[in-house]
Design a protein around this motif. Structure first.
Motif, mmCIF file in Angstrom:
data_model
loop_
_atom_site.group_PDB
_atom_site.id
_atom_site.type_symbol
_atom_site.label_atom_id
_atom_site.label_comp_id
_atom_site.label_asym_id
_atom_site.label_seq_id
_atom_site.Cartn_x
_atom_site.Cartn_y
_atom_site.Cartn_z
ATOM 1 N N GLU A 142 -12.565 1.367 -16.999
ATOM 2 C CA GLU A 142 -11.578 2.304 -16.474
ATOM 3 C C GLU A 142 -11.261 1.985 -15.022
ATOM 4 N N VAL A 143 -9.986 2.138 -14.669
ATOM 5 C CA VAL A 143 -9.524 1.962 -13.286
ATOM 6 C C VAL A 143 -8.918 3.275 -12.821
ATOM 7 N N GLU A 144 -9.328 3.727 -11.641
ATOM 8 C CA GLU A 144 -8.816 4.969 -11.067
ATOM 9 C C GLU A 144 -8.074 4.637 -9.781
ATOM 10 N N VAL A 145 -6.753 4.810 -9.796
ATOM 11 C CA VAL A 145 -5.905 4.509 -8.641
ATOM 12 C C VAL A 145 -5.808 5.770 -7.783
ATOM 13 N N ARG A 146 -6.346 5.707 -6.568
ATOM 14 C CA ARG A 146 -6.403 6.877 -5.700
ATOM 15 C C ARG A 146 -5.372 6.848 -4.573
ATOM 16 N N SER A 147 -5.003 5.661 -4.109
ATOM 17 C CA SER A 147 -4.045 5.562 -3.013
ATOM 18 C C SER A 147 -3.342 4.220 -3.080
ATOM 19 N N SER A 148 -2.380 4.020 -2.198
ATOM 20 C CA SER A 148 -1.622 2.776 -2.172
ATOM 21 C C SER A 148 -0.982 2.607 -0.808
ATOM 22 N N PHE A 149 -0.570 1.400 -0.500
ATOM 23 C CA PHE A 149 0.204 1.154 0.715
ATOM 24 C C PHE A 149 1.238 0.084 0.439
ATOM 25 N N ALA A 150 2.343 0.135 1.188
ATOM 26 C CA ALA A 150 3.462 -0.784 0.984
ATOM 27 C C ALA A 150 3.123 -2.167 1.519
ATOM 28 N N VAL A 151 3.718 -3.177 0.904
ATOM 29 C CA VAL A 151 3.579 -4.563 1.342
ATOM 30 C C VAL A 151 4.977 -5.146 1.516
ATOM 31 N N LEU A 152 5.206 -5.809 2.642
ATOM 32 C CA LEU A 152 6.505 -6.413 2.916
ATOM 33 C C LEU A 152 6.728 -7.619 2.012
ATOM 34 N N HIS A 153 7.908 -7.714 1.445
ATOM 35 C CA HIS A 153 8.240 -8.858 0.599
ATOM 36 C C HIS A 153 9.756 -9.013 0.526
ATOM 37 N N SER A 154 10.179 -10.190 0.104
ATOM 38 C CA SER A 154 11.601 -10.465 -0.091
ATOM 39 C C SER A 154 11.765 -11.331 -1.324
ATOM 40 N N GLU A 155 12.857 -11.125 -2.030
ATOM 41 C CA GLU A 155 13.131 -11.879 -3.251
ATOM 42 C C GLU A 155 14.541 -12.453 -3.190
ATOM 43 N N THR A 156 14.665 -13.707 -3.584
ATOM 44 C CA THR A 156 15.956 -14.350 -3.746
ATOM 45 C C THR A 156 15.981 -15.003 -5.125
ATOM 46 N N SER A 157 17.075 -15.664 -5.430
ATOM 47 C CA SER A 157 17.172 -16.350 -6.719
ATOM 48 C C SER A 157 16.285 -17.582 -6.775
ATOM 49 N N GLU A 158 15.769 -18.026 -5.625
ATOM 50 C CA GLU A 158 14.978 -19.242 -5.581
ATOM 51 C C GLU A 158 13.492 -19.002 -5.384
ATOM 52 N N GLN A 159 13.123 -17.936 -4.667
ATOM 53 C CA GLN A 159 11.714 -17.730 -4.401
ATOM 54 C C GLN A 159 11.458 -16.273 -4.041
ATOM 55 N N VAL A 160 10.187 -15.912 -4.041
ATOM 56 C CA VAL A 160 9.744 -14.607 -3.592
ATOM 57 C C VAL A 160 8.707 -14.829 -2.499
ATOM 58 N N ALA A 161 8.783 -14.055 -1.430
ATOM 59 C CA ALA A 161 7.858 -14.178 -0.309
ATOM 60 C C ALA A 161 7.134 -12.858 -0.106
ATOM 61 N N VAL A 162 5.814 -12.923 0.039
ATOM 62 C CA VAL A 162 4.976 -11.743 0.249
ATOM 63 C C VAL A 162 4.192 -11.934 1.535
ATOM 64 N N ASP A 163 4.168 -10.913 2.378
ATOM 65 C CA ASP A 163 3.434 -10.980 3.639
ATOM 66 C C ASP A 163 1.959 -10.720 3.357
ATOM 67 N N MET A 164 1.216 -11.767 3.087
ATOM 68 C CA MET A 164 -0.186 -11.629 2.722
ATOM 69 C C MET A 164 -1.051 -11.202 3.905
ATOM 70 N N GLU A 165 -0.706 -11.652 5.105
ATOM 71 C CA GLU A 165 -1.479 -11.257 6.277
ATOM 72 C C GLU A 165 -1.369 -9.753 6.514
ATOM 73 N N TYR A 166 -0.171 -9.217 6.338
ATOM 74 C CA TYR A 166 0.017 -7.776 6.473
ATOM 75 C C TYR A 166 -0.803 -7.034 5.419
ATOM 76 N N HIS A 167 -0.799 -7.566 4.212
ATOM 77 C CA HIS A 167 -1.576 -6.957 3.129
ATOM 78 C C HIS A 167 -3.066 -6.909 3.473
ATOM 79 N N ARG A 168 -3.606 -8.006 3.960
ATOM 80 C CA ARG A 168 -5.037 -8.050 4.262
ATOM 81 C C ARG A 168 -5.379 -7.178 5.473
ATOM 82 N N THR A 169 -4.492 -7.134 6.468
ATOM 83 C CA THR A 169 -4.731 -6.285 7.637
ATOM 84 C C THR A 169 -4.743 -4.818 7.252
ATOM 85 N N MET A 170 -3.792 -4.410 6.428
ATOM 86 C CA MET A 170 -3.733 -3.023 5.988
ATOM 87 C C MET A 170 -4.961 -2.658 5.160
ATOM 88 N N TYR A 171 -5.412 -3.591 4.331
ATOM 89 C CA TYR A 171 -6.590 -3.304 3.514
ATOM 90 C C TYR A 171 -7.836 -3.148 4.388
#
Length: 299
Positions: free
Chosen positions: A66-95
């Motif tokens: 079982e997985v219990e989701v208690r909270s969440s936070f936004a992650v910056l990202h952008s999508e185009t027809s060619e690629q998707v970019a995710v700000d992993m450093e922001y994700h790790r800092t927020m975590y």
């Protein structure tokens, strides 16, 4: 960091997530709390016009099944027809910041708005699977219901690679049962939000007191008892066809208190409830008298 373009992501409907091949520690159920859901919806409302969907990280606790989701936070990202970019450093800092406040909560997966599962979803899923290893990463798809023809709802998925030589962008998304659940302490806040949303004006109401919550609970119980009594009377009168499942449920619910009824336990509980109600009304009356005296003295 760009995750790269892609080939294909597959979405299958299956009721047996535990039977997915080549997966380990696949959860059998996902529970989502209102705090996480409201955070996702708030992120969606604050998106830019160029964003079709938003993504973020899910935090919570997990067991083997079982997985219990208690909270969440936004992650910056952008999508185009060619690629998707995710700000992993922001994700790790927020975590890291969140982990200092809630050390018991870990990364359990990610969320996105909308119901479209594409190649980019598979790439992001692969990234979060590395963050949650050796556990499966949960993907929570929140449909906000703003698109015509689609209903609001929440779905959860896990992924499984496909192909002889699996690639990150090639995977199968397998549905997992998901349930929205809230604690008793969260009930008053949810009731307040529900009342405000259904009000004719957009002004927020004041939080209700404990006495009002008790009064509303008693009224709700009375309404449910009236519904049950009306159904039983209609079945006995031959106006409705009885449902055996409902009958067994009522028998199990009411039959469990047979011994207490014989020992006058029900009467004692009823007296306690009436005493609490009487004391609550007495305290309310005293508070009203005190407030009126204070107003009279001030004038």
């Amino acid at each position: 960091m760009p995750l790269g373009p892609s080939s294909s992501a597959i979405h299958v409907q299956s009721n047996a997530p535990g039977s997915t091949p080549n997966t380990i520690r696949v959860p059998t159920s996902v529970t989502v709390h209102p705090v996480a859901l409201f955070s996702i919806l708030d992120h969606y409302l604050r998106r830019t016009d160029a964003q079709d969907r938003v993504i973020g990280t899910l935090l919570g606790t997990r067991t083997e099944t079982e997985v219990e989701v208690r909270s969440s936070f936004a992650v910056l990202h952008s999508e185009t027809s060619e690629q998707v970019a995710v700000d992993m450093e922001y994700h790790r800092t927020m975590y890291e910041l969140h982990h200092k406040v809630n050390p018991k909560e870990v990364i359990v997966g990610w969320y996105s708005t909308g119901s479209n599962l594409n190649t980019y979803s598979a790439l992001i899923q692969n990234f979060y699977s590395q963050e949650t290893a050796p556990h499966q990463a949960i993907h929570l798809a929140v449909n906000t219901g703003v698109e015509e023809g689609e209903q609001a709802g929440v779905k959860a998925y896990v992924s499984s690679p496909v192909g002889v030589f699996p690639k990150p962008e090639n995977c199968v998304f397998v549905p997992v049962p998901v349930e929205l659940r809230f604690h008793d302490a969260e009930r008053s806040g949810i009731d307040l939000l529900t009342t405000t949303a259904s009000a004719s004006n957009s002004t927020s109401n004041q939080p209700v007191s404990d006495l009002e919550i008790m009064e509303q609970s008693i009224q709700t119980v009375l309404q449910m008892l009236d519904r049950v009594l009306g159904y039983v009377q209609a079945v006995l009168a031959g106006e409705k066809k009885g449902d055996t499942a409902i009958g067994r449920y009522l028998m199990d619910t009411l039959g469990a208190s047979t011994d207490d009824l014989e020992k006058s336990g029900f009467n004692a509980s009823l007296q306690d409830t009436l005493m609490i109600s009487y004391l609550a009304n007495l305290v309310r009356s005293q508070a009203e008298v005190a407030s009126r005296l204070a107003l009279a003295a001030a004038s």
